[in-house]
Design an enzyme around this catalytic site. Structure first.
Site, short mmCIF file in Angstrom:
data_model
loop_
_atom_site.label_atom_id
_atom_site.label_comp_id
_atom_site.label_asym_id
_atom_site.label_seq_id
_atom_site.Cartn_x
_atom_site.Cartn_y
_atom_site.Cartn_z
N GLN A 197 0.69 -1.02 -0.12
CA GLN A 197 0.01 0.06 0.07
C GLN A 197 0.87 1.24 0.00
OE1 GLN A 197 -3.59 -0.55 0.31
NE2 GLN A 197 -2.83 -2.46 -0.50
N GLY A 238 -11.81 2.83 4.39
CA GLY A 238 -10.87 1.96 3.65
C GLY A 238 -9.81 2.79 2.47
N HIS A 239 -9.04 1.96 2.21
CA HIS A 239 -8.07 2.55 1.12
C HIS A 239 -8.87 2.78 -0.25
CE1 HIS A 239 -7.04 -1.84 -0.34
NE2 HIS A 239 -8.32 -1.79 -0.55
N ASN A 240 -8.30 3.96 -0.76
CA ASN A 240 -8.67 4.60 -1.91
C ASN A 240 -10.20 5.20 -1.91
OD1 ASN A 240 -6.32 2.59 -2.93
ND2 ASN A 240 -6.37 4.52 -4.36
N SER A 258 -12.24 1.85 -2.43
CA SER A 258 -12.35 2.48 -3.49
C SER A 258 -13.73 3.09 -3.59
CB SER A 258 -12.11 1.54 -4.53
OG SER A 258 -10.69 1.18 -4.71
#
Length: 343
Positions: A197, A238-240, A258
């Site tokens: 990441q 969460g990521h993105n 995402s």
């Protein structure tokens, strides 16, 4: 104590000088005493108003109230008005003095703006930049390469992992972590392999983040929290993930990787969104609701998976009628069998 005239002034209303008096505190309608100020927001609380001992009550212009001894101050929005009163009456805390506490650990080359306040045991790593008048309270950790804007306040034990960027006038409450690795793993047939990441987190201006909230760094690119967004305690982003401006994420919300939130999205407590969905501008998700697909602008969703709110209410009402409905169906089936036997 504060004078009623001071409160009237911050609310932009006029009172008869003969009615001026001391106000001891702000209290809810049930607990208010004879020297207290309270407020009412809707007709749901009229019964409580009728029995309240508050000497002054702030109320909306359009709300009809019974006659009581209380003085009524009429405003357009009583929630916004009470916010101004609370700001006036809040205890005056000792402001953080500019300077760096002797127990702070500051790496060489860190850039500080003017009048920053760095508290006990704060750690700031190399390459970090801290803007003017920003306050880092005890035990805050700012990792390498982070950029923090002007007039921010980070409360105790906040952690910014490497290369996180924070805008101006951002408040982060105790224990929150920004920039933890995104939860990215891939099954290779034998085990879950960690996917690096290497992205970052960007927090735009005027954001407030509650305690013990985690915002993960992107796999690549950015996880971005839009301008003016307010995030409650115990939220997982969460990521993105990208949020638009002025979103509200209430306690225990979870937003998977995402997912994209438009402007003004509101997610009620404990609600969640799966990965890679687009939540359109103005969408509202009721508490414990689940979003599994893209939404339309302005939708109000409830239940799991998120259903248009009115439809969900009808479905819930129908569920309570199922036992009686089953009895009716069985009775009709019996009648049909009788009719068949006669033919």
């Amino acid at each position: 104590m504060h004078k009623l005239s001071d409160i009237a002034r911050v609310l932009g209303v006029e009172i008869d000088p003969a009615t001026d008096r001391a106000i001891a505190r702000v209290a809810n309608l049930e607990e208010a005493r004879e020297d207290d100020l309270s407020y009412i927001g809707s007709d749901r609380f009229v019964e409580r108003f009728a029995t309240s001992k508050a000497c002054v009550v702030i109320a909306p212009h359009a709300l009809t109230l019974p006659v009581t001894p209380a003085m009524i101050i009429r405003v357009a929005d009583s929630e916004l008005a009470i916010g101004k009163v609370l700001e006036l009456m809040a205890p005056r805390l000792t402001p953080s003095a500019p300077g760096i506490h002797p127990t702070a650990v500051i790496a060489p080359g860190v850039q500080f703006g003017q009048d920053v306040s760095i508290g006990p045991n704060v750690c700031v790593a190399s390459g970090a930049r801290i803007g003017d008048r920003t306050v880092l309270r005890a035990n805050v950790v700012i990792d390498q390469g982070c950029v923090v804007g002007h007039d921010c306040v980070f409360h105790s034990n906040v952690v910014l992992r490497e290369f996180v960027e924070v805008g101006n006038r951002v408040t982060i409450h105790a224990g929150s972590v920004l920039g933890t690795d995104g939860f990215g793993y891939r099954w290779n047939g034998k085990e879950h392999v960690k996917i690096p990441q290497i992205g970052t987190v960007v927090i735009e201006d005027d954001v407030e983040i509650g305690s013990c909230t985690c915002i993960d760094r992107a796999k690549f690119g950015q996880t971005r929290i839009g301008r003016g967004t307010k995030i409650d305690n115990l939220v997982q982003v969460g990521h993105n993930v990208k949020t638009g401006a002025h979103c509200i994420l209430c306690g225990q919300v979870g937003v998977a990787g995402s997912t994209v939130l438009g402007n003004g999205v509101v997610m009620g407590g404990g609600s969640a969104a799966r990965d890679h969905v687009k939540i359109a501008d103005g969408t509202m998700v009721a508490a414990r609701g689940g979003i599994g697909s893209d939404t339309s602008p302005g939708e109000i969703l409830a239940g799991y998976v998120g259903t248009p709110h009115k439809q969900w209410l009808r479905e819930q009402a129908a569920i309570h009628k199922l036992p009686e409905l089953i009895k009716t169906v069985r009775a009709l089936e019996a009648e049909i069998e009788k009719l068949k036997s006669k033919t």
